[in-house]
Design a protein around this motif. Structure first.
Motif, PDB file in Angstrom:
ATOM      1  N   LEU A 225      -1.810  42.972 -34.082  1.00 36.51           N
ATOM      2  CA  LEU A 225      -2.054  41.817 -34.747  1.00 36.51           C
ATOM      3  C   LEU A 225      -2.034  41.898 -36.246  1.00 36.51           C
ATOM      4  O   LEU A 225      -2.375  41.420 -37.172  1.00 36.51           O
ATOM      5  N   GLY A 226      -1.243  43.052 -36.819  1.00 37.82           N
ATOM      6  CA  GLY A 226      -1.162  43.254 -38.054  1.00 37.82           C
ATOM      7  C   GLY A 226      -0.299  42.280 -38.896  1.00 37.82           C
ATOM      8  O   GLY A 226      -0.352  41.802 -39.930  1.00 37.82           O
ATOM      9  N   HIS A 227       0.728  41.728 -38.253  1.00 35.59           N
ATOM     10  CA  HIS A 227       1.478  40.754 -38.732  1.00 35.59           C
ATOM     11  C   HIS A 227       0.655  39.307 -39.030  1.00 35.59           C
ATOM     12  O   HIS A 227       1.212  38.662 -39.699  1.00 35.59           O
ATOM     13  N   LEU A 228      -0.385  39.241 -38.413  1.00 37.36           N
ATOM     14  CA  LEU A 228      -1.227  38.035 -38.390  1.00 37.36           C
ATOM     15  C   LEU A 228      -2.393  38.047 -39.531  1.00 37.36           C
ATOM     16  O   LEU A 228      -3.071  36.870 -39.556  1.00 37.36           O
ATOM     17  N   CYS A 229      -2.429  39.256 -40.208  1.00 41.14           N
ATOM     18  CA  CYS A 229      -3.804  39.424 -40.809  1.00 41.14           C
ATOM     19  C   CYS A 229      -3.577  38.412 -42.086  1.00 41.14           C
ATOM     20  O   CYS A 229      -4.943  37.784 -42.536  1.00 41.14           O
ATOM     21  N   TRP A 230      -2.520  38.112 -42.524  1.00 39.87           N
ATOM     22  CA  TRP A 230      -2.426  37.097 -43.615  1.00 39.87           C
ATOM     23  C   TRP A 230      -3.107  35.716 -43.407  1.00 39.87           C
ATOM     24  O   TRP A 230      -3.383  34.999 -44.110  1.00 39.87           O
ATOM     25  N   ARG A 231      -2.841  35.426 -42.071  1.00 37.38           N
ATOM     26  CA  ARG A 231      -3.374  34.139 -41.771  1.00 37.38           C
ATOM     27  C   ARG A 231      -4.920  34.079 -41.562  1.00 37.38           C
ATOM     28  O   ARG A 231      -5.444  32.825 -41.435  1.00 37.38           O
ATOM     29  N   PHE A 232      -5.524  35.048 -41.745  1.00 35.05           N
ATOM     30  CA  PHE A 232      -6.918  34.928 -41.758  1.00 35.05           C
ATOM     31  C   PHE A 232      -7.588  35.399 -42.970  1.00 35.05           C
ATOM     32  O   PHE A 232      -8.705  35.842 -43.046  1.00 35.05           O
ATOM     33  N   GLN A 233      -6.926  35.205 -44.259  1.00 33.25           N
ATOM     34  CA  GLN A 233      -7.483  35.542 -45.524  1.00 33.25           C
ATOM     35  C   GLN A 233      -8.167  34.373 -45.823  1.00 33.25           C
ATOM     36  O   GLN A 233      -7.640  33.125 -45.951  1.00 33.25           O
ATOM     37  N   LEU A 234      -9.433  34.627 -46.555  1.00 31.87           N
ATOM     38  CA  LEU A 234     -10.042  33.605 -46.994  1.00 31.87           C
ATOM     39  C   LEU A 234      -9.569  33.026 -48.501  1.00 31.87           C
ATOM     40  O   LEU A 234      -9.059  33.794 -49.145  1.00 31.87           O
TER      41      LEU A 234
ATOM     42  N   ASN B 197      -7.467  45.825 -33.228  1.00 29.78           N
ATOM     43  CA  ASN B 197      -6.066  45.355 -32.672  1.00 29.78           C
ATOM     44  C   ASN B 197      -5.147  45.478 -33.602  1.00 29.78           C
ATOM     45  O   ASN B 197      -4.280  44.708 -33.718  1.00 29.78           O
ATOM     46  N   ILE B 198      -5.107  46.315 -34.841  1.00 28.99           N
ATOM     47  CA  ILE B 198      -4.318  46.179 -35.850  1.00 28.99           C
ATOM     48  C   ILE B 198      -2.882  46.424 -35.599  1.00 28.99           C
ATOM     49  O   ILE B 198      -1.870  45.828 -36.181  1.00 28.99           O
ATOM     50  N   ASP B 199      -2.771  47.408 -34.611  1.00 28.89           N
ATOM     51  CA  ASP B 199      -1.393  47.635 -34.060  1.00 28.89           C
ATOM     52  C   ASP B 199      -0.617  46.496 -33.456  1.00 28.89           C
ATOM     53  O   ASP B 199       0.754  46.241 -33.750  1.00 28.89           O
TER      54      ASP B 199
ATOM     55  N   ALA C 285      -3.853  34.444 -32.364  1.00 29.80           N
ATOM     56  CA  ALA C 285      -4.184  35.713 -31.712  1.00 29.80           C
ATOM     57  C   ALA C 285      -4.402  35.904 -30.366  1.00 29.80           C
ATOM     58  O   ALA C 285      -4.452  36.993 -29.643  1.00 29.80           O
ATOM     59  N   PHE C 286      -4.733  34.637 -29.677  1.00 29.54           N
ATOM     60  CA  PHE C 286      -5.324  34.643 -28.367  1.00 29.54           C
ATOM     61  C   PHE C 286      -4.308  35.328 -27.326  1.00 29.54           C
ATOM     62  O   PHE C 286      -4.718  36.112 -26.400  1.00 29.54           O
ATOM     63  N   PRO C 287      -2.934  35.170 -27.490  1.00 28.13           N
ATOM     64  CA  PRO C 287      -2.148  35.831 -26.261  1.00 28.13           C
ATOM     65  C   PRO C 287      -2.313  37.254 -26.427  1.00 28.13           C
ATOM     66  O   PRO C 287      -1.744  38.065 -25.327  1.00 28.13           O
ATOM     67  N   HIS C 288      -2.742  37.910 -27.663  1.00 26.81           N
ATOM     68  CA  HIS C 288      -2.708  39.365 -27.768  1.00 26.81           C
ATOM     69  C   HIS C 288      -4.063  39.950 -27.444  1.00 26.81           C
ATOM     70  O   HIS C 288      -4.190  41.342 -27.701  1.00 26.81           O
ATOM     71  N   LEU C 289      -5.030  39.413 -27.000  1.00 27.83           N
ATOM     72  CA  LEU C 289      -6.146  40.010 -26.919  1.00 27.83           C
ATOM     73  C   LEU C 289      -6.831  39.941 -25.380  1.00 27.83           C
ATOM     74  O   LEU C 289      -6.265  39.253 -24.517  1.00 27.83           O
ATOM     75  N   THR C 290      -7.942  40.594 -25.234  1.00 24.85           N
ATOM     76  CA  THR C 290      -8.514  40.602 -23.948  1.00 24.85           C
ATOM     77  C   THR C 290      -9.482  39.324 -23.791  1.00 24.85           C
ATOM     78  O   THR C 290      -9.640  38.592 -24.860  1.00 24.85           O
TER      79      THR C 290
END
Length: 1008
Positions: free
Chosen positions: A999-1008, A995-997, A932-937
């Motif tokens: 990073l929405g496609h990466l949400c599944w990568r951070f499920q516990l 930043n759901i708009d 997610a780093f490339p999409h963040l501030t």
């Protein structure tokens, strides 16, 4: 024994006698003298004549009645004999030599000498032949009769013997009479005088040799030429019967009596007149072949040159002389080879064509015998025979034109007969007893073969001629090389095999070395190890140039590599030799290792090729292994540099690429040999990759001690400040390292900040290739067992496409080496992480770590290798903590809109989190945050990195938390034992929602 050599008393008496007036006797007086001489009684007084009176009567008759000369000279033999007996008796009894019988007869001997000398002077044609024959025959009788006397030296002591006889008045008188006769006969009939000398020499040798030596020294030219001429005539007259002019050595001396005398005379004269003898022998050979008139100015109508029969017998006669006297053959063999040019060979062929087949075979056999017994010039004779016998279709080196076909066939036959004869001599030299190669002391002494003895010093030249691979020629020379090796024993065989290995340039030539070994292996053991040791000795003594050294190393490598090829082809013999070669080379790896650093790139390339294919020894000293490992790693980086340089100038990089591949193979083999070499190779590879001389290969920049890139010397200003002086002044006050009072050298007060210059970036494709090569060799070293000594003994993955697992201990070596080089002042026990706010106590060290990563991009790929070898990344905890602390500080202070505006820090953050996730320092949910780093501030990136810091601080990176899995063969970490991870994921969830708009496609990568 005191003697007088000069003839002054005799000459004085001769002078007085010559000038004494003589009255001619009457007829009655002559009649009485004759009667007294015959009866031995004084006709006037009626008494018996004494020896002295009888001798004087004979002298008067010799002077007055020439017809009585035969009887008088015969009587005088007894007078001379009695004087010699008395002379020797006086010497034996050590009495005065001037007393007794000697004093009564010496004047008679002088008077006889005066009369004979006067007759020779006045009428040489009548008296010289008679006196010469009488004198030389009497000398022979006296020498033989008194040879056994106590005072007479041995016949081999010519100087002492000559001194003895020349001190006797009788023998000295005879010698002077013969010399005067010979001098008088030289102009018109020298043959008669020389014939008498030869006949007497045959009859009374060796006691007569002193006479021959004295006469030859007085008349060298005449004696040599006439002795040869007379010997030739006698050879022809005796040898022309029954079996023709040519017979073999065994019975020649009995059928041709004078030839032994000829050999003896020439042998004596050779001591002081060898050059004259050599010229005369060569002149006789040349004139026997020449169809023109005789060349000698002293030749007459009766000389041998005018007789066709004698001219035809000259060559066999010379061969017979050479066979009976090796010294004579050695004197002419060198120049004889030079004389045998095509015109002379054609004349010789024409001369020998008229001989019967049997005689021609005997001549060839004798020539073969002479060559095999030649003590010198064997290499020149061999080269001449090989050049002449080589077929005309083969290009012959040198100015020699192609020989006539008949001449070529003759030399071909002679060379084959020589090889057959040498074969018999070599294998029968112990009289039928077998030679034991393992216990030579038990074998009988070998028979010397002079030809092979002389060739032992020309083994290198013989090997060079053999490797020319000319038709027939190399077969002859290879056969001779085998015979020479068998004859000379292991030392010569080793030298021959070593020369072939050194001088061969292609597989065909190298095959000759295997053929030689195959022939010799049945009678010699340990030939290949001895040859390899000889080759290594040549390297140590620096007797080989760079090209020869490179060729030798390539030949050894080709010999070892033929093992795999012959296994596929089924040639067990050559495969066995290749195994022996590999075993022999493995014992000298410590000698060959320094050649990896040779100044000539071709030599170093050949060395790494040899070492990469040779097996490693079963046991070796640690010092040798460490030296070899260091040299191999250094050569690896040299190979990378040469590959880059070759690409820049547009040269063919095939050789450089091959050298790099061989280096990779060698390093992987060394790493698999033992834990010691594994650790050494990995440490040296990491240290070499971070060395300032190699940083450019992997896209890095030269950095100072603080890790900051150094400015280019061409653009930096000389501000008159020394960094070394500044550091020394700081060090003498307080050591601020590791404290809050850290000192930063950003510049010099009054001079401004340090100059930051942009350095020229290397070629990205070349950097990528070098990094990939480095990772390849590191992974191969880490994937090998390092314990069993074999690369193939490591565990193979279940999936063929899956890479081999990284050995944990090997990865730990890399981790420890990285920490030591990136941050030397870090203690090995610093594994736990403090709170983030405590990082300010290590600011200077953390900045140094970050600058090292900036200057050495290859650190991140090396960290990835360490991460794959879990739990080795735990030992990089201090480096990871320092880098993460600087990244947190940077993102906190960053005022950029997006993280992508700062590419290096973004890439470093992603790679750091990825490595920590691969090394299982982070659970999967935290290990994925770098996506997610490339999409963040920058601020959001800091929040996520801070979550990573807190997790590692709460769950320290301890190796004890990893357990070994027997199913996978790897160490794994069970994160369920570390407690609840949800509290560390809360910042991540917050950032995702914001930043759901994007990073929405990466949400599944951070499920516990």
């Amino acid at each position: 024994m005191s003697v007088v050599l000069d003839g002054s008393p005799l000459k004085a008496m001769q002078s007085s006698h010559t000038h004494t007036p003589q009255t001619a006797p009457s007829g009655q007086e002559l009649s009485q003298e004759i009667k007294s001489f015959i009866s031995g009684i004084d006709t006037v007084q009626g008494r018996k004549l004494s020896v002295r009176e009888h001798a004087r009567c004979a002298v008067r008759l010799l002077r007055s009645v020439p017809a009585c000369r035969g009887a008088v000279l015969e009587h005088l033999r007894g007078v001379y004999d009695e004087h010699v007996s008395a002379f020797l008796h006086n010497l034996e009894t050590e009495s005065d030599a001037s007393s007794g019988v000697s004093s009564n007869l010496e004047d008679i001997i002088q008077e006889v000498h005066g009369v004979l000398s006067e007759f020779i002077r006045l009428n040489p044609r009548a008296w010289a032949p008679l006196v010469s024959t009488w004198a030389v025959d009497l000398l022979g009788q006296l020498s033989s009769k008194h040879a056994g006397r106590r005072v007479a030296p041995h016949s081999s002591s010519l100087n002492e013997l000559l001194q003895l006889w020349m001190s006797c008045a009788a023998t000295r008188s005879l010698m002077e009479a013969y010399s005067q006769s010979l001098a008088a006969m030289l102009a018109w009939c020298p043959d008669a005088c020389v014939d008498a000398l030869l006949d007497t020499s045959v009859q009374h040798s060796p006691h007569f040799d002193w006479v021959v030596a004295h006469i030859g020294s007085a008349f060298p030219g005449t004696i040599i030429s006439r002795v040869l001429a007379c010997g030739l005539k006698d050879f022809c007259s005796h040898g022309a019967k029954d079996q023709g002019v040519m017979v073999m050595v065994g019975d020649k001396s009995s059928r041709v009596p004078k030839i032994g005398s000829v050999v003896g005379i020439l042998g004596h004269l050779a001591v002081h007149h060898s050059d004259s003898i050599r010229k005369e022998l060569l002149r006789m050979f040349q004139e026997s072949l020449s169809p023109s008139s005789p060349l000698s100015p002293t030749s007459s109508s009766t000389s041998w040159e005018s007789s066709p029969q004698l001219r035809r017998a000259a060559v066999p006669f010379l061969l017979q002389l050479a066979a009976m006297s090796p010294n004579l053959f050695g004197a002419v063999s060198a120049e004889l080879v030079e004389l045998l040019r095509p015109p002379v060979l054609l004349q010789l062929q024409a001369l020998l064509q008229g001989l019967p087949r049997e005689e021609l075979d005997n001549m060839l056999g004798l020539a073969v015998h002479l060559i095999s017994q030649s003590p010198s010039g064997g290499s020149r004779v061999l080269r001449f025979l090989a050049d002449t016998a080589t077929p005309a279709s083969v290009i012959i080196s040198g100015p020699t034109p192609s020989p006539h076909e008949g001449v070529r066939e003759g030399c071909d036959r002679l060379l084959q007969m020589l090889l057959l004869h040498l074969h018999k001599l070599v294998f029968n030299r112990s009289d039928g007893a077998e030679v034991n190669p393992h216990h030579p002391a038990l074998s009988q002494p070998k028979r010397l073969i002079p030809f092979l003895e002389e060739l032992q010093s020309h083994v290198g030249e013989l090997c060079a001629q053999t490797l020319r691979l000319e038709r027939k020629r190399h077969l002859w020379l290879h056969q001779l090389l085998c015979l020479l090796s068998v004859y000379g024993g292991p030392s010569v065989a080793t030298e021959a095999l070593c020369q072939l290995l050194t001088q061969a340039h292609n597989p065909e030539e190298l095959a000759l070395a295997w053929q030689l070994h195959t022939t010799l292996s049945s009678c010699m053991a340990g030939l290949i190890p001895a040859a390899v040791s000889r080759c290594v000795a040549q390297i140590h003594t620096h007797t080989l140039g760079p090209r020869q050294l490179r060729q030798l190393l390539l030949n050894l490598a080709a010999a070892i590599q033929s093992q795999d090829e012959e296994r596929r082809g089924g040639a067990a013999a050559q495969a066995s030799m290749a195994i022996q070669m590999g075993s022999a080379v493995s014992g000298h790896l410590h000698d060959l290792g320094p050649l990896l650093l040779h100044g000539d790139s071709a030599v170093s390339h050949a060395t790494v090729r040899l070492l990469s294919c040779s097996p490693l020894p079963r046991a070796s000293s640690p010092a040798h292994l460490l030296l070899l490992s260091r040299a191999a790693v250094t050569h690896f980086f040299m190979g990378l540099r040469r590959r880059v340089e070759g690409g820049k100038v547009g040269r063919d990089g095939g050789q450089a690429c091959e050298a790099v591949n061989c280096s990779v193979l060698l390093l992987s083999r060394l790493a698999a040999y033992s834990p010691l070499t594994l650790k050494a190779v990995l440490q040296l590879l990491v240290e070499g990759a971070l060395h300032k001389g190699n940083t450019g290969l992997f896209g890095g920049q030269m950095a100072d001690m603080s890790g900051a890139p150094l400015p280019s010397a061409s653009v930096s200003r000389d501000i008159g400040a020394s960094l070394l002086d500044i550091n020394c002044r700081f060090g003498t006050i307080v050591n601020f390292s590791g404290s809050v009072w850290s000192v930063f050298h950003a510049g010099v007060i009054g001079k401004g900040l340090k100059v930051r210059t942009e350095t020229q970036l290397p070629d990205p494709s070349g950097v990528m290739q070098n990094v990939q090569t480095l990772l390849t060799v590191v992974v191969q070293c880490c994937s090998s067992s390092g314990l069993n000594g074999s690369i193939n003994s490591s565990r193979s993955p279940s999936d063929p496409g899956e890479p081999l697992p990284i050995n944990a201990e090997a990865a730990k070596v890399i981790a420890v080496t990285l920490v030591e080089n990136v941050c030397p002042d870090v203690a090995n026990g610093e594994l736990s992480w403090p709170p983030e706010e405590h990082a300010r106590t290590t600011v200077e060290r953390d900045i140094h770590i970050r600058r090292c990563f900036e200057a050495h991009p290859v650190l991140f790929p090396l960290l990835q290798v360490v991460a794959a070898g879990r739990p080795a990344l735990c030992y990089c905890s201090a480096v990871l903590r320092g880098l993460l602390a600087t990244l947190l500080a940077h993102w906190e202070a960053s005022r950029e809109t997006l993280s992508t505006d700062d590419p290096w820090h973004l890439q470093a953050s992603c790679l750091l989190v990825s490595c920590m996730g691969e090394g299982q320092l982070l659970p999967p949910v935290l290990a994925n945050v770098h996506e997610a780093f490339p999409h963040l501030t920058p601020f959001e990136v800091r929040l996520l990195l801070l979550a990573v810091w807190e997790y590692v601080r709460g769950n320290g990176p301890m190796p004890q938390k990893f357990a070994f899995s027997s199913e996978t063969g790897l160490f794994c970490r069970d994160f369920s034992r570390d407690g609840d991870v949800a509290r560390y994921v809360a910042p991540i969830q917050s950032v995702l929602h914001k930043n759901i708009d994007r990073l929405g496609h990466l949400c599944w990568r951070f499920q516990l």
